[in-house]
Design a protein around this motif. Structure first.
Motif, mmCIF file in Angstrom:
data_model
loop_
_atom_site.group_PDB
_atom_site.id
_atom_site.type_symbol
_atom_site.label_atom_id
_atom_site.label_comp_id
_atom_site.label_asym_id
_atom_site.label_seq_id
_atom_site.Cartn_x
_atom_site.Cartn_y
_atom_site.Cartn_z
ATOM 1 N N ILE A 10 -14.507 3.904 4.642
ATOM 2 C CA ILE A 10 -14.141 5.273 4.873
ATOM 3 C C ILE A 10 -12.885 5.729 4.555
ATOM 4 O O ILE A 10 -12.469 6.643 4.115
ATOM 5 N N ALA A 11 -11.928 4.658 4.803
ATOM 6 C CA ALA A 11 -10.524 4.968 4.642
ATOM 7 C C ALA A 11 -10.289 5.149 3.273
ATOM 8 O O ALA A 11 -9.482 6.126 2.643
ATOM 9 N N THR A 12 -10.782 4.384 2.277
ATOM 10 C CA THR A 12 -10.761 4.559 0.956
ATOM 11 C C THR A 12 -11.377 5.681 0.532
ATOM 12 O O THR A 12 -10.516 6.511 -0.337
ATOM 13 N N ILE A 13 -12.490 6.508 0.833
ATOM 14 C CA ILE A 13 -12.949 7.445 0.427
ATOM 15 C C ILE A 13 -11.992 8.864 0.975
ATOM 16 O O ILE A 13 -11.784 9.632 0.176
ATOM 17 N N ILE A 14 -11.563 8.491 2.388
ATOM 18 C CA ILE A 14 -10.631 9.636 2.886
ATOM 19 C C ILE A 14 -9.184 9.792 1.875
ATOM 20 O O ILE A 14 -9.007 10.881 1.512
ATOM 21 N N VAL A 15 -8.684 8.532 1.555
ATOM 22 C CA VAL A 15 -7.335 8.784 0.958
ATOM 23 C C VAL A 15 -7.747 9.091 -0.579
ATOM 24 O O VAL A 15 -6.836 9.860 -1.124
ATOM 25 N N PHE A 16 -8.799 8.482 -1.243
ATOM 26 C CA PHE A 16 -9.103 8.988 -2.400
ATOM 27 C C PHE A 16 -9.309 10.542 -2.510
ATOM 28 O O PHE A 16 -8.633 11.297 -3.591
ATOM 29 N N LEU A 17 -9.874 11.146 -1.741
ATOM 30 C CA LEU A 17 -10.033 12.779 -1.601
ATOM 31 C C LEU A 17 -8.783 13.287 -1.263
ATOM 32 O O LEU A 17 -8.514 14.419 -2.015
ATOM 33 N N PHE A 69 -3.558 4.326 -0.825
ATOM 34 C CA PHE A 69 -4.754 3.955 -1.420
ATOM 35 C C PHE A 69 -4.810 2.575 -1.910
ATOM 36 O O PHE A 69 -6.056 2.097 -1.630
ATOM 37 N N ILE A 70 -3.969 1.918 -2.324
ATOM 38 C CA ILE A 70 -3.828 0.705 -2.830
ATOM 39 C C ILE A 70 -4.118 -0.202 -1.728
ATOM 40 O O ILE A 70 -5.179 -1.131 -1.667
ATOM 41 N N VAL A 71 -3.638 0.051 -0.534
ATOM 42 C CA VAL A 71 -4.004 -0.713 0.599
ATOM 43 C C VAL A 71 -5.494 -0.496 0.923
ATOM 44 O O VAL A 71 -6.178 -1.597 1.474
ATOM 45 N N THR A 72 -5.882 0.653 1.172
ATOM 46 C CA THR A 72 -7.086 0.889 1.503
ATOM 47 C C THR A 72 -8.372 0.390 0.483
ATOM 48 O O THR A 72 -9.314 -0.552 0.882
ATOM 49 N N TYR A 73 -8.277 0.598 -0.877
ATOM 50 C CA TYR A 73 -9.093 -0.002 -1.779
ATOM 51 C C TYR A 73 -9.202 -1.442 -1.776
ATOM 52 O O TYR A 73 -10.071 -2.103 -2.236
ATOM 53 N N VAL A 74 -7.975 -2.000 -1.736
ATOM 54 C CA VAL A 74 -7.782 -3.448 -1.623
ATOM 55 C C VAL A 74 -8.691 -3.964 -0.647
ATOM 56 O O VAL A 74 -9.430 -5.183 -0.920
ATOM 57 N N LEU A 75 -8.459 -3.719 0.580
ATOM 58 C CA LEU A 75 -9.089 -4.060 1.663
ATOM 59 C C LEU A 75 -10.656 -3.887 1.465
ATOM 60 O O LEU A 75 -11.509 -4.918 1.716
ATOM 61 N N PHE A 76 -11.011 -2.704 0.934
ATOM 62 C CA PHE A 76 -12.282 -2.498 0.761
ATOM 63 C C PHE A 76 -12.898 -3.312 -0.162
ATOM 64 O O PHE A 76 -14.072 -4.122 0.147
#
Length: 165
Positions: A10-17, A69-76
């Motif tokens: 969810i965090a990845t999607i939010i930051v991506f948007l 975004f890097i932090v969120t997508y790496v964790l995801f």
């Protein structure tokens, strides 16, 4: 693990948007891929062409948001790979997933280097070599992420265990 996967997804999607909305003006006729066109601008001519068309403050802000975004997508991506590995009963295949979960962090390191190089470039401090290095970092990052996502896709066809973490 499912909770961590959901939250990081969810965090990845939010930051991506947020990035897409904030950087919407970067998508033009000469830059249909927006900031990705900057990641792969291998020549000084291409970089200048992009910067002439863009508001540099928008570019810089988009790159700074990308650090989040890097932090969120790496964790995801890391959690997704580990989750796929934990569900798999094929011994070598699940070990590969654990290894790839760690490789997601390497993709993040290459992305950080790429972002720092792009910030340097948009500040006017660049050479042909630094632009090639930026593109190289982007290629390595996307390659690692592609391999991980391919692994996750293949894991859908492996024998899942009834493990949940």
């Amino acid at each position: 693990m499912k909770r961590k996967l959901t939250i990081s997804g969810i965090a990845t999607i939010i930051v991506f948007l947020i990035m897409r909305f904030q950087g919407a003006s970067l998508k033009t006729e000469i830059s249909p891929k927006a900031i990705i066109d900057l990641e792969f601008a291998k020549t000084t001519q291409r970089l200048r062409e992009l910067l002439l068309q863009w508001d540099v403050s928008v570019v810089k802000m988009n790159i700074w948001i990308d650090f989040v975004f890097i932090v969120t997508y790496v964790l995801f991506i890391s959690t997704l790979s580990e989750y796929a590995a934990n569900r798999c009963t094929i011994q070598g295949f699940n070990k590969m997933g654990i290894w790839l979960a760690r490789a997601a962090y390497l993709a993040g390191i290459f992305d950080i280097a790429e972002n720092l190089l792009m910030l340097q470039s948009v500040a006017g401090d660049f050479t042909g070599s630094s632009l090639l290095l930026t593109s190289f970092c982007a290629i390595v990052k996307f390659s690692i992420l592609g391999i991980i996502l391919f692994y996750v896709f293949l894991s859908l066809f492996s024998n899942p265990q009834n493990k949940t973490k």
